[in-house]
Scaffold this motif. Structure first.
Motif, PDB file in Angstrom:
ATOM      1  N   THR A 250      36.005  37.830  36.023  1.00 55.97           N
ATOM      2  CA  THR A 250      37.335  37.561  35.870  1.00 55.97           C
ATOM      3  C   THR A 250      38.205  37.067  36.960  1.00 55.97           C
ATOM      4  OG1 THR A 250      39.450  39.187  35.013  1.00 55.97           O
ATOM      5  CG2 THR A 250      38.044  40.220  36.811  1.00 55.97           C
ATOM      6  N   THR A 251      39.321  36.840  36.903  1.00 58.94           N
ATOM      7  CA  THR A 251      40.011  36.193  37.672  1.00 58.94           C
ATOM      8  C   THR A 251      41.397  36.930  37.949  1.00 58.94           C
ATOM      9  OG1 THR A 251      41.325  34.465  36.151  1.00 58.94           O
ATOM     10  CG2 THR A 251      39.369  33.631  37.094  1.00 58.94           C
ATOM     11  N   GLU A 252      41.940  36.703  39.181  1.00 67.51           N
ATOM     12  CA  GLU A 252      43.071  37.142  39.411  1.00 67.51           C
ATOM     13  C   GLU A 252      44.082  36.472  40.843  1.00 67.51           C
ATOM     14  OE1 GLU A 252      43.174  41.141  42.123  1.00 67.51           O
ATOM     15  OE2 GLU A 252      42.681  41.584  40.022  1.00 67.51           O
ATOM     16  N   PRO A 253      45.130  36.359  40.437  1.00 69.44           N
ATOM     17  CA  PRO A 253      45.906  35.622  41.693  1.00 69.44           C
ATOM     18  C   PRO A 253      45.720  36.432  42.913  1.00 69.44           C
ATOM     19  CG  PRO A 253      47.507  36.472  39.888  1.00 69.44           C
ATOM     20  CD  PRO A 253      46.112  36.970  39.548  1.00 69.44           C
ATOM     21  N   GLU A 254      45.853  35.567  44.053  1.00 64.57           N
ATOM     22  CA  GLU A 254      45.690  36.080  45.495  1.00 64.57           C
ATOM     23  C   GLU A 254      46.995  36.491  45.786  1.00 64.57           C
ATOM     24  OE1 GLU A 254      42.845  33.976  48.874  1.00 64.57           O
ATOM     25  OE2 GLU A 254      44.665  33.016  48.196  1.00 64.57           O
TER      26      GLU A 254
ATOM     27  N   VAL B  57      40.069  25.893  38.424  1.00 68.33           N
ATOM     28  CA  VAL B  57      38.633  25.739  38.686  1.00 68.33           C
ATOM     29  C   VAL B  57      38.019  27.313  38.750  1.00 68.33           C
ATOM     30  CG1 VAL B  57      36.963  25.504  40.679  1.00 68.33           C
ATOM     31  CG2 VAL B  57      38.706  23.855  40.399  1.00 68.33           C
ATOM     32  N   ALA B  58      39.014  28.291  39.134  1.00 68.58           N
ATOM     33  CA  ALA B  58      38.593  29.937  39.011  1.00 68.58           C
ATOM     34  C   ALA B  58      38.432  30.235  37.555  1.00 68.58           C
ATOM     35  CB  ALA B  58      39.797  30.752  39.357  1.00 68.58           C
ATOM     36  N   GLU B  59      39.261  29.886  36.618  1.00 71.16           N
ATOM     37  CA  GLU B  59      39.042  30.188  35.172  1.00 71.16           C
ATOM     38  C   GLU B  59      37.922  29.525  34.662  1.00 71.16           C
ATOM     39  OE1 GLU B  59      43.116  29.357  33.522  1.00 71.16           O
ATOM     40  OE2 GLU B  59      43.752  31.323  34.383  1.00 71.16           O
ATOM     41  N   THR B  60      37.708  28.146  34.808  1.00 69.90           N
ATOM     42  CA  THR B  60      36.492  27.695  34.255  1.00 69.90           C
ATOM     43  C   THR B  60      35.397  28.340  34.752  1.00 69.90           C
ATOM     44  OG1 THR B  60      37.957  25.523  34.326  1.00 69.90           O
ATOM     45  CG2 THR B  60      35.437  25.175  34.095  1.00 69.90           C
TER      46      THR B  60
ATOM     47  N   ALA C 148      30.423  31.331  33.817  1.00 67.30           N
ATOM     48  CA  ALA C 148      29.442  32.236  34.253  1.00 67.30           C
ATOM     49  C   ALA C 148      29.229  33.434  33.307  1.00 67.30           C
ATOM     50  CB  ALA C 148      29.776  32.857  35.500  1.00 67.30           C
ATOM     51  N   THR C 149      30.530  33.736  32.561  1.00 68.75           N
ATOM     52  CA  THR C 149      30.260  34.947  31.599  1.00 68.75           C
ATOM     53  C   THR C 149      29.555  34.435  30.420  1.00 68.75           C
ATOM     54  OG1 THR C 149      32.340  35.713  32.301  1.00 68.75           O
ATOM     55  CG2 THR C 149      31.833  36.291  30.387  1.00 68.75           C
ATOM     56  N   GLU C 150      29.930  33.135  30.065  1.00 72.25           N
ATOM     57  CA  GLU C 150      28.964  32.681  28.813  1.00 72.25           C
ATOM     58  C   GLU C 150      27.642  32.472  29.108  1.00 72.25           C
ATOM     59  OE1 GLU C 150      30.066  31.515  25.948  1.00 72.25           O
ATOM     60  OE2 GLU C 150      32.371  32.026  26.460  1.00 72.25           O
TER      61      GLU C 150
ATOM     62  N   ARG D  27      51.352  24.500  48.959  1.00 71.79           N
ATOM     63  CA  ARG D  27      49.982  24.747  48.553  1.00 71.79           C
ATOM     64  C   ARG D  27      49.726  25.277  47.272  1.00 71.79           C
ATOM     65  NH1 ARG D  27      46.732  24.452  52.960  1.00 71.79           N
ATOM     66  NH2 ARG D  27      47.586  24.880  54.961  1.00 71.79           N
ATOM     67  N   PRO D  28      48.596  24.971  46.321  1.00 74.37           N
ATOM     68  CA  PRO D  28      48.831  25.407  44.987  1.00 74.37           C
ATOM     69  C   PRO D  28      48.563  27.036  45.075  1.00 74.37           C
ATOM     70  CG  PRO D  28      46.729  24.181  45.508  1.00 74.37           C
ATOM     71  CD  PRO D  28      47.487  23.979  46.811  1.00 74.37           C
ATOM     72  N   PRO D  29      48.799  27.849  44.287  1.00 77.13           N
ATOM     73  CA  PRO D  29      48.391  29.200  44.309  1.00 77.13           C
ATOM     74  C   PRO D  29      46.921  29.388  44.295  1.00 77.13           C
ATOM     75  CG  PRO D  29      49.944  28.786  42.330  1.00 77.13           C
ATOM     76  CD  PRO D  29      49.909  27.648  43.332  1.00 77.13           C
ATOM     77  N   MET D  30      46.191  30.419  44.729  1.00 78.86           N
ATOM     78  CA  MET D  30      44.851  30.415  44.744  1.00 78.86           C
ATOM     79  C   MET D  30      44.544  31.622  43.798  1.00 78.86           C
ATOM     80  SD  MET D  30      43.881  27.794  46.137  1.00 78.86           S
ATOM     81  CE  MET D  30      42.256  27.775  46.639  1.00 78.86           C
ATOM     82  N   TYR D  31      43.269  31.566  43.289  1.00 86.63           N
ATOM     83  CA  TYR D  31      42.835  32.689  42.318  1.00 86.63           C
ATOM     84  C   TYR D  31      41.470  33.219  42.827  1.00 86.63           C
ATOM     85  CZ  TYR D  31      46.629  32.303  39.033  1.00 86.63           C
ATOM     86  OH  TYR D  31      48.166  32.291  38.684  1.00 86.63           O
ATOM     87  N   LYS D  32      41.166  34.367  42.707  1.00 90.06           N
ATOM     88  CA  LYS D  32      40.020  35.166  42.984  1.00 90.06           C
ATOM     89  C   LYS D  32      39.132  35.181  41.875  1.00 90.06           C
ATOM     90  CE  LYS D  32      42.353  38.814  44.551  1.00 90.06           C
ATOM     91  NZ  LYS D  32      42.730  40.288  45.063  1.00 90.06           N
ATOM     92  N   VAL D  33      37.950  34.900  41.852  1.00 91.81           N
ATOM     93  CA  VAL D  33      36.885  35.226  40.815  1.00 91.81           C
ATOM     94  C   VAL D  33      36.300  36.510  41.133  1.00 91.81           C
ATOM     95  CG1 VAL D  33      35.069  34.375  39.611  1.00 91.81           C
ATOM     96  CG2 VAL D  33      36.527  32.698  40.438  1.00 91.81           C
ATOM     97  N   ILE D  34      36.321  37.346  40.339  1.00 90.83           N
ATOM     98  CA  ILE D  34      35.663  38.814  40.574  1.00 90.83           C
ATOM     99  C   ILE D  34      34.230  39.078  39.673  1.00 90.83           C
ATOM    100  CG2 ILE D  34      36.186  41.063  40.680  1.00 90.83           C
ATOM    101  CD1 ILE D  34      39.174  40.321  41.131  1.00 90.83           C
ATOM    102  N   LEU D  35      33.550  39.572  40.063  1.00 91.33           N
ATOM    103  CA  LEU D  35      32.282  39.940  39.313  1.00 91.33           C
ATOM    104  C   LEU D  35      32.125  41.304  39.194  1.00 91.33           C
ATOM    105  CD1 LEU D  35      29.165  39.664  38.421  1.00 91.33           C
ATOM    106  CD2 LEU D  35      28.501  39.750  40.675  1.00 91.33           C
TER     107      LEU D  35
END
Ligand code: TYC
Length: 101
Positions: free
Chosen positions: A96-100, A74-77, A82-84, A18-26
């Motif tokens: 921001t993003t961070e690996p799960e 997708v997480a980084e994009t 959203a930040t923009e 499975r591809p490593p997943m990333y969290k999007v954090i507000l």
């Protein structure tokens, strides 16, 4: 006597990674209007009004809130997009993003 042929079993198991997943954090800040945060969550992360409002309040109260998990790209994009939106209005809104784990 006939010859005995030993045929090794060579079935190969294909393991799909499975591809490593990333969290999007507000992240919370003191300046971005609440309604604007809700609007961004609805437009970029496709949340309904109620969930978006709850997520905004969680970040507001706790300082940060994990809002979704995606593949890295997708997480980084989405975090950048959203930040923009905030930046374009002069708000310090930050995702921001961070690996799960
Ligand atoms: N704290 C902001 C305010 O009081 C609202 C806000 C909530 C900003 C969540 C960012 O991630 C955030 N206007």
């Amino acid at each position: 006597m006939g010859q005995t042929t030993v045929k090794p079993k060579t079935r190969t198991k294909v393991k799909l990674q499975r591809p490593p997943m990333y969290k999007v954090i507000l992240l919370n800040d003191d300046y971005t209007p609440r309604e604007f945060v809700v609007m961004v969550l609805k437009s970029v992360f496709r949340m309904g009004e109620e969930i978006a409002h709850r997520v905004m309040l969680t970040a507001h109260q706790k300082g940060a809130c994990v809002i979704a998990v995606f593949t890295r790209d997708v997480a980084e994009t989405k975090a950048k997009e959203a930040t923009e939106l905030g930046k374009a209005k002069g708000y310090p809104l930050f995702f921001t993003t961070e690996p799960e784990e």
